[in-house]
Design a protein around this motif. Sequence first.
Motif: not given
Lengths: 304, 423
Positions: B168-195
Amino acid sequence: MSIITRPTTSVGQPHKQRSRRRVEPIFYVFLVPSLILFTLAITIPGIIGIFFSFTNSIGIGDWDFVGLTNYVAIFSDPAILQSYLFTFGFSIVTVIAVNAVAFLLAVGLTSRIRMKSALRTIFVIPMVVSGIIIAYVFNFLFSNSLPSLGAAAGIPWLESSLLANPDLAWVAIVLVTAWQAVPGALLIYIAGLVAVPGDVYEAAEIDGASKFQQLLKITLPLVSGYVVINIILGFKGFLNAYDIIVGLTNGGPGTSTRSIAMTVIAGFNGGDYAYQMANATIFFVVAIVISLVQLSLTRGRNAL
Amino acid sequence: MSVKMTRRKRFAAMGLGLALLAGLLSGCTGESGKETIRFTFSKREAIGFMTKLVADYNASQDHTEVVLDTSGVDVVSASFVRGNPPDIALANYNMETSRFVQRGVLSDLSGAEAASRIRDDLKPLMDQYGSYPGRTSALPYSVMASSVIYNKEIFAANNIAVPKTWSELIGACEKLKAAGVTPFYATWKDDWTIAQGWFDYSVGGQVDSLGFFKELEAEGVDVGPESSVSFQKDFDQPVQKMLTLARSYVNKDAASRAYGDGNLAFSQGKAAMYLQGPWAFSEIAKTAPGLSLGTFPLPMTEDPQDLRVRVNVDLAAWIPEASKHKDAARDFLEYLYRPEVIDAYNESQLGFTPTKDSSNKPDPRIEGMVEYYNNARVYQGPSVLVPRTIPIMNYTQAIVFGAPPASTLRTLDADWARLAFRQ
């Protein structure tokens, strides 16, 4: 200094020695405060640190002796070995870059050009800004300004931040460190170039040497002592690299840019006091070896 | 005559100055025989709240004067080294604080009235950081639950329900992507946000972290390809799934974005989901106070029964053994744990109250996590359970930046075994 004092003491006419001895106490008075401070703030903590490197202490509370365990673990720890590799590689590259740039700038700034003093002032400004501030400013430039410039101009390799590239982040650190370190080396080179007498150039010109030949055959040999000074001072400073790396990459991406100093301090914060004390002890020994090599290389160089 | 006057005045002024200085330095000790205790608290977002709480307490009785010290945890470590620790502290409970526990510099609180009111299901979580034999060294005060933060407006506009399974999560992501919306906002410059987000949610949603770390502890120096549990074996699949999300469903410039950029972008509706904790809500609210947000646990399997939220003991209370005012500190501790006080605190910080008698009413933004917290379907993030000397945040960053996960997880195993070897 030692060259001047040694003959007088060894020849040592008795009455002269006595008069020296009368002056001596005041010299001790000069020395004692620094000696006490040095002992209290550096020697004693150093010895305590070495002592704790044979324990499992975390800096507080209970601890036990563990013998050489920490040292054994260090030599099989890829993270620590990598920090040594990174630090030495980074220091060598930065020393070369800083000295090449500073020397050429100094030649330019001592030649007969317009607005010489204004330009000198401008080039020295980076020296008076604190490293951590420089690092944060460049951090912003690398991760925001350059990528958006790249996106606007359609240059794909510029679009992703240099700092986010594990293979190239060290280049950014070299650039920023050099940016800050060039002025210091520049000042020393300017002092050296100003001290070169003008008549040797006149003689060279009469003999038909080109400007480039003059630079290579006259200027460079005559300031070689300053080159040695800059290399030693620079290398020593870069081995302790810390603030600029913290501000730029904080050791990342991954662990690709962790310097030795950062690893040691991370140990303090991470409850790994004894282990990193062992690391610091090894680093201390390495630093002593390097200084001995440098001393023996520079001994007898009167140009200094 | 006039000279004498000015001299006398000068003396008076000097005396007054010294008295002021003495007053400042001693923090009003001695005055009316009140016992002064130093209270360390450095959660920046809540200093205003705590300042008022301390003032209320000081006004409510006349035997103890609590002085709030907000200088931070590094200073606290140094104060233990000097033998001059605070008398009581409320601090983030992590590997750093657990050092104080393990080396026995914190006093036993098992006799405190507050200790008997702590929820039993939180004890294993506290003990995951280690304990000192025969002591209850710290009491949880505020528990933070974190999971996926999602933009309800974007979900509604695209007709997406909260996903409960991986597909369902992948389905939601695909749907968002198809609608031109970024599914997740990631901030990988700060390593703690990844961890904290990407790595912990992915692993915690699939691996039983309580059991995993217990066995890992038992394996010690033997951790590696042959051991019963290891990072390379147990974390491989979750990390692969994390990379599936990280490769296809994030903002293009994720690698050069930091936490602050993420809060701003998410508040502007630039993505549908955000892997952050409740602390991000107040930051997002600074630019978009009316934004309708919710939370749900990141589904990593096909079974909704596996859904769990990540918790951490954001604040725990402890009293150092070396404190000279333990009794006064105990009194203040009991005050802090009064139901109305602890509930008010946690309500203000979007935290969960760890006491059994809590009547806390959760904020709508964290409502999606309440049922999981109440049913103890929680885990503590693996990134915080690995000792700080292993740079796990850097490793997780390396993985999302393209380092081969298998070799990074092997390094993690080797680091763990090496640490076990020298401790």
